[in-house]
Design a protein around this motif. Sequence first.
Motif, short mmCIF file in Angstrom:
data_model
loop_
_atom_site.label_atom_id
_atom_site.label_comp_id
_atom_site.label_asym_id
_atom_site.label_seq_id
_atom_site.Cartn_x
_atom_site.Cartn_y
_atom_site.Cartn_z
N ARG A 108 0.78 -1.06 0.10
CA ARG A 108 -0.03 -0.07 -0.16
C ARG A 108 0.89 1.21 -0.10
O ARG A 108 0.75 2.14 0.87
CB ARG A 108 -0.87 0.11 1.28
CG ARG A 108 -2.16 -0.99 1.01
CD ARG A 108 -2.90 -1.32 2.24
NE ARG A 108 -2.07 -1.88 3.50
CZ ARG A 108 -1.74 -1.19 4.64
NH1 ARG A 108 -2.13 0.23 4.70
NH2 ARG A 108 -0.85 -1.73 5.43
N ILE A 109 1.87 1.40 -0.86
CA ILE A 109 2.60 2.72 -1.10
C ILE A 109 2.03 3.65 -1.82
O ILE A 109 1.30 3.36 -2.79
CB ILE A 109 4.23 2.10 -1.71
CG1 ILE A 109 4.90 1.23 -0.58
CG2 ILE A 109 5.00 2.98 -2.24
CD1 ILE A 109 5.95 0.64 -1.12
N HIS B 180 -4.36 11.48 -12.80
CA HIS B 180 -4.65 11.22 -11.51
C HIS B 180 -3.49 11.07 -10.54
O HIS B 180 -3.45 11.13 -9.46
CB HIS B 180 -5.77 9.99 -11.24
CG HIS B 180 -4.84 8.86 -11.58
ND1 HIS B 180 -4.87 8.15 -12.90
CD2 HIS B 180 -4.43 7.65 -10.67
CE1 HIS B 180 -4.14 6.91 -12.75
NE2 HIS B 180 -4.09 6.66 -11.45
N VAL B 181 -2.17 11.01 -11.15
CA VAL B 181 -1.02 10.81 -10.38
C VAL B 181 -0.33 12.21 -10.42
O VAL B 181 0.03 12.99 -11.42
CB VAL B 181 -0.15 9.75 -11.01
CG1 VAL B 181 1.27 9.83 -10.41
CG2 VAL B 181 -0.80 8.36 -11.37
N LYS B 182 0.28 12.55 -9.46
CA LYS B 182 0.87 13.63 -8.99
C LYS B 182 2.22 13.66 -9.25
O LYS B 182 3.04 12.79 -8.85
CB LYS B 182 0.55 14.34 -7.49
CG LYS B 182 1.27 15.69 -7.58
CD LYS B 182 0.24 16.77 -7.89
CE LYS B 182 0.81 18.07 -7.84
NZ LYS B 182 -0.11 18.75 -8.66
N LEU B 183 2.63 14.31 -10.21
CA LEU B 183 4.24 14.24 -10.59
C LEU B 183 4.99 15.45 -10.43
O LEU B 183 4.61 16.39 -11.04
CB LEU B 183 4.47 13.79 -12.16
CG LEU B 183 5.60 13.44 -12.97
CD1 LEU B 183 6.18 12.18 -12.10
CD2 LEU B 183 5.60 13.12 -14.28
N GLY C 205 1.18 -0.12 -9.90
CA GLY C 205 1.23 -0.33 -8.45
C GLY C 205 0.30 0.47 -7.61
O GLY C 205 0.22 -0.10 -6.38
N GLY C 206 -0.32 1.42 -8.06
CA GLY C 206 -1.22 2.23 -7.55
C GLY C 206 -0.75 3.38 -6.80
O GLY C 206 -1.54 4.02 -6.00
N VAL C 207 0.43 3.87 -7.20
CA VAL C 207 1.00 4.92 -6.50
C VAL C 207 0.08 6.24 -6.95
O VAL C 207 0.01 6.35 -8.07
CB VAL C 207 2.70 5.00 -6.76
CG1 VAL C 207 3.07 6.54 -6.73
CG2 VAL C 207 3.36 4.13 -5.62
#
Lengths: 214, 214
Positions: free
Chosen positions: B147-148, B188-191, B170-172
């Motif tokens: 759950r990282i 949806h991923v903050k980079l 992996g859901g990060v």
Amino acid sequence: MPRHPRIPDAGVTRLSLYLRELSRLEGEGASFVSSAELARALTLTSAQVRRDLSYFGQFGTSGRGYEIRRLKRIIPRILGLEGRMWRVALVGSGNLGSALLAYRGFRERGFVIKAVFDKDPRKVGRVVAGQRVEEAGWLADVVRGRRIQIGIIAVPAVAAQEVCRRLVRGGVRAILNFAPVSLAAPPHVKLRNVDLSVELESLSYYLSSLNANR
Amino acid sequence: MPRHPRIPDAGVTRLSLYLRELSRLEGEGASFVSSAELARALTLTSAQVRRDLSYFGQFGTSGRGYEIRRLKRIIPRILGLEGRMWRVALVGSGNLGSALLAYRGFRERGFVIKAVFDKDPRKVGRVVAGQRVEEAGWLADVVRGRRIQIGIIAVPAVAAQEVCRRLVRGGVRAILNFAPVSLAAPPHVKLRNVDLSVELESLSYYLSSLNANR
């Protein structure tokens, strides 16, 4: 236009960020950018952007905004990056120091490492990224002899102040400190601290807002 | 006050910087600070500071400014730093990765590294700063299983996009990229990209203005 207006620290950092945004926009084929667009990209106000850029004279063409190519030529000149090479000493050849030595971005922007120091006898004499690690005991003399202008501190926190003192004694006028500790330097020396946690903190904000709004 | 107002990236970074300035002022014995003082320290306009801080409601007491202790309590809460632990995976156990592993500031602020990956078989199995380095081939599964929430990319530029893809699989939800390359990630991923040259550029500015004004 004055060759070197006095711009405060955070303003200079914003110039670097404008430069990156301008490269991105140019890559997308844009020729002009408004202060409002730059402001949006960096979440500043348009007035702040106009003020930052007004240090160098009037660049905005009313109606069309700033000419990207022109700003991209001017900003590096202001930052002292154009056709220039800065002589850098790196102190500390541990993991962080070695990572910095291998970092290509520095040389590309005109920062050339001319000396690497370590106080650990097992590290002295080793070659890291093409640089031989030298004995930190002679730091001040070597820095002076090689006319080094910038020092990078990548040593543990407990050793950082002493390294700073020696760099200053060697005539360095600007220091980039990666050690997680506040250093004292005389007023004629520019000291910048790098805090890697700031970046993680912004991710933390993003993740907690996700959880809260889910 | 909304628990999590939507603040854009650069605004969040400024909150971290306000927090550091508030700690410094508190260390000097101050209890209140005006927007003008904060603006001067970070070379912003007072209006910009008031706007940034107004996201959380009205804190300024007219005439006295902001209560430092109060802001120091509120800002970490907004940043999601308070009483919180974030689970982090580090990819790349080379010099930069090892330096990041050893960096105490992360854990102090609630970022705990729960996995370290490398694709080099000579590095897999080694223990770095108390963490066993794992085979990068299983990255996505391990990240999901543990759950990282945050991934840190410290691999060479050529490998970074593939690592990014696996972290996302992996859901990060948030990624900090140290590789000197632009990465693509789903919306949806903050980079966040870290560019160490920005810091050196500000020193360059300082040194060239010294030479020009001498």
